[in-house]
Design an enzyme around this catalytic site. Structure first.
Site, mmCIF file in Angstrom:
data_model
loop_
_atom_site.group_PDB
_atom_site.id
_atom_site.type_symbol
_atom_site.label_atom_id
_atom_site.label_comp_id
_atom_site.label_asym_id
_atom_site.label_seq_id
_atom_site.Cartn_x
_atom_site.Cartn_y
_atom_site.Cartn_z
ATOM 1 N N ASP A 75 9.213 2.980 -0.031
ATOM 2 C CA ASP A 75 8.237 3.608 0.606
ATOM 3 C C ASP A 75 8.388 3.231 2.115
ATOM 4 O OD1 ASP A 75 6.208 4.536 1.844
ATOM 5 O OD2 ASP A 75 4.667 3.392 0.523
ATOM 6 N N TYR A 80 0.782 -1.163 -0.100
ATOM 7 C CA TYR A 80 0.054 0.123 -0.172
ATOM 8 C C TYR A 80 0.881 1.275 0.045
ATOM 9 C CZ TYR A 80 -3.504 3.505 1.285
ATOM 10 O OH TYR A 80 -4.362 4.367 1.609
ATOM 11 N N LYS A 99 4.301 8.682 9.054
ATOM 12 C CA LYS A 99 3.912 8.155 10.361
ATOM 13 C C LYS A 99 5.023 8.905 11.467
ATOM 14 C CE LYS A 99 1.057 4.914 8.265
ATOM 15 N NZ LYS A 99 0.912 3.998 7.262
HETATM 16 C C1 PLP Z 1 0.338 4.364 5.788
HETATM 17 C C2 PLP Z 1 1.039 4.179 4.585
HETATM 18 C C3 PLP Z 1 0.995 5.117 3.338
HETATM 19 C C4 PLP Z 1 -0.188 6.252 3.414
HETATM 20 O O1 PLP Z 1 0.247 7.182 4.273
HETATM 21 P P1 PLP Z 1 -1.118 8.073 4.801
HETATM 22 O O2 PLP Z 1 -0.489 9.085 5.543
HETATM 23 O O3 PLP Z 1 -2.025 7.255 5.310
HETATM 24 O O4 PLP Z 1 -1.434 8.449 3.249
HETATM 25 C C5 PLP Z 1 1.907 4.760 2.399
HETATM 26 N N1 PLP Z 1 2.696 3.951 2.289
HETATM 27 C C6 PLP Z 1 3.004 2.998 3.456
HETATM 28 C C7 PLP Z 1 4.045 2.132 3.213
HETATM 29 C C8 PLP Z 1 2.093 3.278 4.390
HETATM 30 O O5 PLP Z 1 2.095 2.484 5.621
#
Ligand code: PLP
Length: 431
Positions: free
Chosen positions: A239, A144, A267
Site C-alpha cells: 500500500d 491504515y 495522494k
Molecule cells: C491515506 C491512506 C489511505 C486511504 O486513502 P483515502 O484517499 O484517504 O481513502 C490508504 N492507505 C494509506 C497507506 C494511506 O496513507
C-alpha cells in the site's frame, strides 16, 4: 491569540456535519481546541481565515509534493476544466497518467484509476481474493488502508487517534477474515502463515508506516513478507498510497528492492485532486472488469481534472530536482530538531525517509503500534499548540507522519527550529 473566524465557522459546522469535519483526522480531538479553517495555500505555507500564515507540514496529508498551488498544476487543472469537468467516457488524460505510472514503477504493468485510497485498497483485497480463491487477509496493527470494512480492524490514522480501532458496523464475520500481526515482526507474520497459510489471500502492508506516526520498516521485514507470501501462494499488496512517488520516483518498492503483486497508489498521483489507483502484474490486473470477472467501477474514475493534475505533478517530479531539494532541506530539519530536543532535555524519536518524517515524544525506539502507544501524547498536544501559535502547522495527532515538499526552504527550517526551541522552553516553564 484569537482564532475567532475559525471558531465561528466551526460552531456552524458542528451543527451541519458530524464533529464539524468531513474526515475525522481534521478535528483537533487528540490535541484539544478548534481546527483551523484554511482560506488558501501557496508553496510551503497555508493561511487560515483569521489571516495567519503557517509553515505547512501536513500538505493535505500527503498529496502535495511541489508545494501548494504549484503553477504547473494550477495551469493543468484550469486548462482541463475549460474543456469540461467530467465525461464518463475515456479521455487522453487517463492514458497519459497511466503511462507515467507504468513507466515509473517496475511492479506495475497495468493500472486502474479510482478516486480514493480506500477504494484502491478495497479493490486490491477483492482482486487478491478472486485471484487466489482464498478469503483471509493479513494486515499489520496500526497500518491504515482506508476505511473499507475488512481493513478497519486494528487500523491506524484517525481510527487510532480517536481510539476506535474496531469500528461498530464492521461485522464479526468480516473482521474474522482479517488476521492482524504486529508491524516489523518477522515472527508474527511467520506464525500467521504457519497457522493459516493455505487460507491467506494476501498480506497488505504500508512499506513505510505513516498512519501510527512515522515508522520505517526494520531491515529485512518487507523482504520477509515477500518471501512468506510467495511461498504460500498468497499475494503481497504494497500500500503505497502515502509513500508512492513521495519517497522516490520509483516509490518505496524501489528503495527496498521488493516487487508487489498489487500496488496501491493515491495522494501524490492526484496532486491534491481525488485520484488513487491499483496497479500490478498484467495477468492479475486483467481479472478486473471488463477484461475479467472481478467487478470494480467508478462514475468519476479517471476524472480529467484529476488526471491532468496528477500527470503535471509526476512530470515535474520526474524531470526536476524535487527529491534532491527535499533531501537537503529534510536533513537540515531533522538534525536541527534532534539537536533542539536534546538541548531541551526532551527525549524524542525523530526520523525521516525522503519527504516523509515524524517525531515521537518517546525515549524508546518506536517500531510498531505497541511501542508507538507508549509515546507521551499529552506532551505532544502541548507541543502541537505551542508550534501552531508560532506559525508551524503539524498534524493534530502524535500518530501521524509529517511531510515536506519541494517548496520548503531554508527559511522554513529556521522558522521551524526557532519555533521548536521556544515551544519546548514554554512547555518547560509552564510545568
Ligand atoms: C491515506 C491512506 C489511505 C486511504 O486513502 P483515502 O484517499 O484517504 O481513502 C490508504 N492507505 C494509506 C497507506 C494511506 O496513507
Amino acid at each position: 491569540m484569537t482564532y475567532s473566524r475559525s471558531e465561528s465557522l466551526h460552531a456552524a459546522a458542528v451543527r451541519l456535519t458530524p464533529g464539524g469535519v468531513n474526515s475525522p483526522v481534521r478535528a483537533f480531538r487528540a490535541v484539544g481546541g478548534t481546527p483551523l479553517y484554511i482560506s488558501r495555500a501557496s508553496g510551503s505555507k497555508i493561511y487560515d481565515v483569521d489571516g495567519r500564515e503557517y509553515v505547512d507540514y501536513v500538505l493535505s496529508w500527503g498529496p502535495i509534493m511541489l508545494g501548494h498551488a504549484a503553477p504547473e498544476i494550477v495551469e493543468a487543472v484550469e486548462r482541463a476544466a475549460r474543456d469540461g469537468t467530467s465525461f464518463g467516457a475515456p479521455s487522453a488524460y487517463e492514458v497519459d497518467l497511466a503511462a507515467l505510472v507504468v513507466d515509473a514503477i517496475p511492479a506495475i504493468d497495468m493500472v486502474r484509476f479510482v478516486s480514493s485510497g480506500t477504494e484502491a485498497c478495497m479493490t486490491a483485497i477483492r482482486l487478491a481474493r478472486a485471484w487466489t480463491k482464498r478469503d483471509k487477509i493479513v494486515k499489520c496493527a496500526g497500518c491504515y488502508h482506508g476505511h473499507a470494512d475488512p481493513l478497519l480492524v486494528s487500523a491506524g490514522s484517525g481510527a487510532l487517534t480517536l481510539g476506535i480501532p474496531d469500528s461498530p458496523g464492521v461485522t464479526a464475520a468480516t473482521a474474522a477474515d482479517t488476521i492482524v500481526v504486529p508491524y516489523n515482526d518477522d515472527d508474527g507474520a511467520g506464525a500467521a502463515f504457519a497457522k493459516h497459510g493455505e487460507q491467506i489471500a494476501a498480506v497488505i502492508v504500508e512499506p513505510v508506516a505513516g498512519n501510527m506516526g512515522f515508522i520505517p520498516p526494520s531491515p529485512g521485514y518487507l523482504e520477509r513478507l515477500r518471501a512468506l507470501t510467495t511461498q504460500a501462494g498468497a499475494l503481497l499488496i504494497v500500500d503505497e498510497v502515502m509513500t508512492g512517488f513521495r519517497l522516490h520516483y520509483g516509490s518505496a518498492q524501489s528503495i527496498y528492492g521488493i516487487e508487489a503483486d498489487i500496488t496501491c497508489l493515491g495522494k501524490v498521483i492526484g496532486a491534491g485532486l481525488p485520484v488513487a489507483a491499483i496497479g500490478g502484474k498484467r495477468e492479475i490486473m486483467e481479472r478486473l472488469a471488463p477484461s475479467g470477472d472481478v467487478y470494480q467501477a467508478g462514475t468519476l474514475s479517471g476524472n480529467p481534472l484529476a488526471m491532468a493534475a496528477g500527470a503535471a505533478q509526476l512530470r515535474a517530479l520526474r524531470d526536476g530536482d524535487a527529491y534532491e531539494r527535499i533531501d537537503r532541506i529534510g536533513s537540515a530539519l531533522i538534525s536541527g530538531l534532534r539537536h533542539t530536543f536534546a538541548k531541551a532535555g526532551i527525549p524524542a524519536q525523530i526520523d525521516r525517509i525522503g519527504s516523509m518524517w515524524g517525531l515521537f515524544f518517546n525515549a524508546k525506539p518506536v517500531t510498531d503500534l505497541a511501542s508507538a502507544k507508549t509515546s507521551d501524547t499529552a506532551a505532544f498536544a502541548k507541543y502541537f499548540h505551542a508550534m501552531l501559535e508560532r506559525g508551524v502547522y503539524l498534524a493534530p495527532s502524535q500518530y501521524e507522519a509529517a511531510f515536506l515538499s519541494a517548496a520548503h526552504c531554508d527559511d522554513d527550517v529556521e522558522r521551524t527550529l526557532t519555533a521548536a526551541r521556544d515551544s519546548l522552553a514554554a512547555i518547560a516553564s509552564a510545568r
